[in-house]
Design a protein around this motif. Structure first.
Motif, PDB file in Angstrom:
ATOM      1  N   LEU A  39       0.828  -1.197   0.000  1.00 11.85           N
ATOM      2  CA  LEU A  39       0.000   0.000   0.000  1.00 11.85           C
ATOM      3  C   LEU A  39       0.867   1.254   0.000  1.00 11.85           C
ATOM      4  O   LEU A  39       1.926   1.286   0.627  1.00 11.85           O
ATOM      5  N   ILE A  50      -8.146  -2.492   3.629  1.00 16.22           N
ATOM      6  CA  ILE A  50      -7.488  -3.670   4.189  1.00 16.22           C
ATOM      7  C   ILE A  50      -8.498  -4.757   4.549  1.00 16.22           C
ATOM      8  O   ILE A  50      -8.267  -5.943   4.247  1.00 16.22           O
ATOM      9  N   ILE A  62       0.141  -7.895   3.936  1.00 12.94           N
ATOM     10  CA  ILE A  62      -0.141  -6.510   3.553  1.00 12.94           C
ATOM     11  C   ILE A  62       1.014  -5.654   4.047  1.00 12.94           C
ATOM     12  O   ILE A  62       1.283  -5.580   5.250  1.00 12.94           O
ATOM     13  N   ALA A  63       1.717  -5.035   3.098  1.00 14.96           N
ATOM     14  CA  ALA A  63       2.937  -4.294   3.411  1.00 14.96           C
ATOM     15  C   ALA A  63       2.752  -2.807   3.152  1.00 14.96           C
ATOM     16  O   ALA A  63       1.913  -2.401   2.336  1.00 14.96           O
ATOM     17  N   VAL A  64       3.555  -2.007   3.836  1.00 12.09           N
ATOM     18  CA  VAL A  64       3.520  -0.558   3.650  1.00 12.09           C
ATOM     19  C   VAL A  64       4.893  -0.002   4.003  1.00 12.09           C
ATOM     20  O   VAL A  64       5.632  -0.591   4.787  1.00 12.09           O
ATOM     21  N   GLU A  66       6.248   2.668   6.030  1.00 10.25           N
ATOM     22  CA  GLU A  66       5.928   3.649   7.069  1.00 10.25           C
ATOM     23  C   GLU A  66       7.153   3.804   7.956  1.00 10.25           C
ATOM     24  O   GLU A  66       7.219   3.313   9.079  1.00 10.25           O
ATOM     25  N   LEU A 108       0.013   0.765  12.695  1.00  9.71           N
ATOM     26  CA  LEU A 108      -0.153  -0.167  11.589  1.00  9.71           C
ATOM     27  C   LEU A 108      -0.960  -1.385  12.012  1.00  9.71           C
ATOM     28  O   LEU A 108      -1.777  -1.901  11.229  1.00  9.71           O
ATOM     29  N   VAL A 113      -2.113  -3.985   9.076  1.00 15.06           N
ATOM     30  CA  VAL A 113      -0.916  -4.172   8.251  1.00 15.06           C
ATOM     31  C   VAL A 113      -0.071  -5.309   8.824  1.00 15.06           C
ATOM     32  O   VAL A 113       0.116  -5.409  10.035  1.00 15.06           O
ATOM     33  N   THR A 114       0.441  -6.158   7.933  1.00 14.96           N
ATOM     34  CA  THR A 114       1.278  -7.289   8.331  1.00 14.96           C
ATOM     35  C   THR A 114       2.745  -6.900   8.481  1.00 14.96           C
ATOM     36  O   THR A 114       3.423  -7.296   9.433  1.00 14.96           O
ATOM     37  N   ASN A 116       5.914  -3.915   7.773  1.00 14.65           N
ATOM     38  CA  ASN A 116       6.373  -2.556   7.516  1.00 14.65           C
ATOM     39  C   ASN A 116       7.746  -2.622   6.860  1.00 14.65           C
ATOM     40  O   ASN A 116       8.682  -3.195   7.423  1.00 14.65           O
ATOM     41  N   VAL A 160       3.664  -6.244  14.371  1.00 13.61           N
ATOM     42  CA  VAL A 160       3.858  -5.974  12.942  1.00 13.61           C
ATOM     43  C   VAL A 160       5.291  -6.339  12.582  1.00 13.61           C
ATOM     44  O   VAL A 160       6.232  -5.968  13.289  1.00 13.61           O
TER      45      VAL A 160
END
Length: 472
Positions: A39, A50, A62-64, A66, A108, A113-114, A116, A160
């Motif tokens: 994301l 999500i 699910i990655a981001v 941040e 997160l 979110v899974t 970071n 996370v």
């Protein structure tokens, strides 16, 4: 076997996409075994996104990105609540860094979110580095190692997964890998002494993932970027450093590799080198299927061993399984970002504003990892305290505006890297000896006689800390 092979190929892909809802093609792909999604600010904030992804596949990674500071996705529209890595390194309080990592993880975790893609474990050894800079904890390997480990402990204590990047180290470069292939000109001995200690510390701290950088490191592999180098990824990271977690690429559309290889070739060669997950920052259904089909074809031709693909898919699943076992009830610590920003503030001189100033933003182009909508924030922070504060933005190379009797503040970023910015500082100081200079990045030599504030980070809380100091 054909169906299983297609699902294995989908399991190692982590695509980005447009929009604030899950597109139909992404939902279909999740049903076909897609292992992850990444994301960006363009997708967030979106409370429904999500859950939509999780509804199709609860085990999706699910990655981001941040990191905090200058690289934020969840807070791109307001500026980050955390000052960033350099600020944490300047404050040099490992407990504070761990708390900041935990609070980012809590944010997160609340969103679902899974993983970071943080922290940056790069040692910013080259002051001219255009892409790492304040994203690094600092220029010294011991400092970076201590704080990378603390950040990882904090983030993962919130449930996370962390991802140390950009292996084997992006700090000693003068090229942005979004734009071209950087070369790290250092001996193998120097790399081991300077660039590898933070990654060793990250592994010792139990980091769940590592991201490799699109870097040419001739001392390790004179021909291939690290992303495609079995010598670097398997020989060095896996066998020498002992990392057995998930290894993910940086985004494969970055020109460092995309200008030289097709997306399918990057994916296949990276997997063969030891990568487990392919990050494709922006892709559509056709592009996703082309990646999948290239991987399937490589297995069928024998160019990519089936066992290597199975191993990669298993490591992606392991991150999802780790996430599923975590306690995500970390205590709330809402003030830690501002506390860290205050601790990172360094000041030469003295000044107190009692009336609204003119804020001149001497803009330098931020690197490609930064969302273009991320604000600097100082004008807003000062306006809240001194209504009537006015902002003027200079384009790159622009000339100073005419000054009146109001206090003048120059906001710059990485003045040490930009000669024209230092020239504007000198010009402003000559015109107005009472000018206040605020550098939100890595400053150069401080001009004599001028009040100079280094926030050591570009974030909302960094701006609030500076505004607080200026008005009290």
């Amino acid at each position: 076997m054909s169906s299983d092979l297609h699902r294995l190929a989908m399991a190692v892909l982590q695509p980005g996409f447009e929009g604030t809802t899950a597109p139909d093609w992404l939902r279909r792909a999740l049903g076909e075994g897609l292992g992850g999604a990444v994301l960006f600010a363009r997708n967030l904030p979106s409370e429904q996104l999500i859950p939509q992804i999780r509804a199709e596949n609860p085990d999706t990674v699910i990655a981001v990105d941040e990191e905090g500071g200058v690289v934020t996705r969840f807070e791109a529209r307001t500026g980050s609540s955390f000052p960033g890595n350099r600020a944490l390194g300047v404050a040099d309080d490992e407990t504070l860094t761990e708390r900041a990592g935990r609070q980012i993880g809590r944010m997160l975790a609340d969103a679902g979110v899974t993983l970071n893609y943080a922290p940056s474990a790069d040692v910013n050894a080259n002051p001219a580095n255009p892409v790492i800079g304040v994203r690094s904890f600092g220029p010294e390997p011991g400092l970076v190692a201590r704080h990378a480990a603390a950040y990882i402990r904090g983030l993962q204590s919130a449930g996370v997964a962390a991802c140390a990047k950009h292996f084997p180290g992006h700090g000693d470069t003068i090229t942005d890998s979004h734009l071209d292939l950087p070369t790290v000109h250092a001996s193998a001995g120097e790399l081991r002494q300077r660039d590898l200690p933070p990654f060793r510390a990250a592994i010792a701290a139990g980091v769940q993932a590592v991201m490799c950088g699109h870097l040419l490191v001739p001392a390790l592999d004179p021909e291939l970027p690290a992303t495609l180098s079995r010598t670097i990824l398997t020989g060095l990271l896996r066998e020498e450093l002992g990392f057995d977690g998930m290894l993910v690429t940086d985004a494969i559309e970055m020109k460092a590799v995309a200008a030289r290889y097709s997306p399918g070739e990057i994916a296949v060669r990276a997997l063969a080198a030891g990568v487990d997950a392919i990050c494709a920052g922006i892709v559509d259904e056709r592009g996703l299927h082309e990646l999948r089909d290239a991987i399937v074809a490589a297995v069928r031709s024998g160019d990519l061993p089936a066992a290597r693909l199975e191993e990669a898919a298993a490591r992606v699943r392991a991150v999802a399984e780790w996430y599923g076992k975590q306690d995500r009830s970390a205590p709330d610590d809402p003030g830690v970002g501002l506390e860290a920003a205050r601790a990172a503030l360094t000041v030469t001189g003295a000044a107190t504003l009692t009336r609204a100033p003119l804020v001149v933003e001497v803009n330098t182009r931020l690197n490609q990892a930064v969302d273009p909508s991320t604000p600097t924030g100082l004008t807003a922070a000062l306006s809240a305290r001194l209504p009537g504060t006015e902002r003027v933005q200079l384009p790159s190379g622009g000339e100073l505006p005419a000054f009146d009797e109001r206090p003048v503040i120059l906001v710059v970023h990485d003045s040490g890297r930009h000669a024209w910015v230092r020239e504007r500082i000198a010009q402003a100081a000559a015109l107005r000896p009472d000018v206040i200079v605020v550098d939100t990045g890595i400053p150069g030599d401080e001009p004599a006689g001028v009040t100079f504030i280094a926030t050591n980070g570009l974030s909302r809380v960094s701006a609030e800390a500076a505004a607080e100091w200026l008005t009290t």
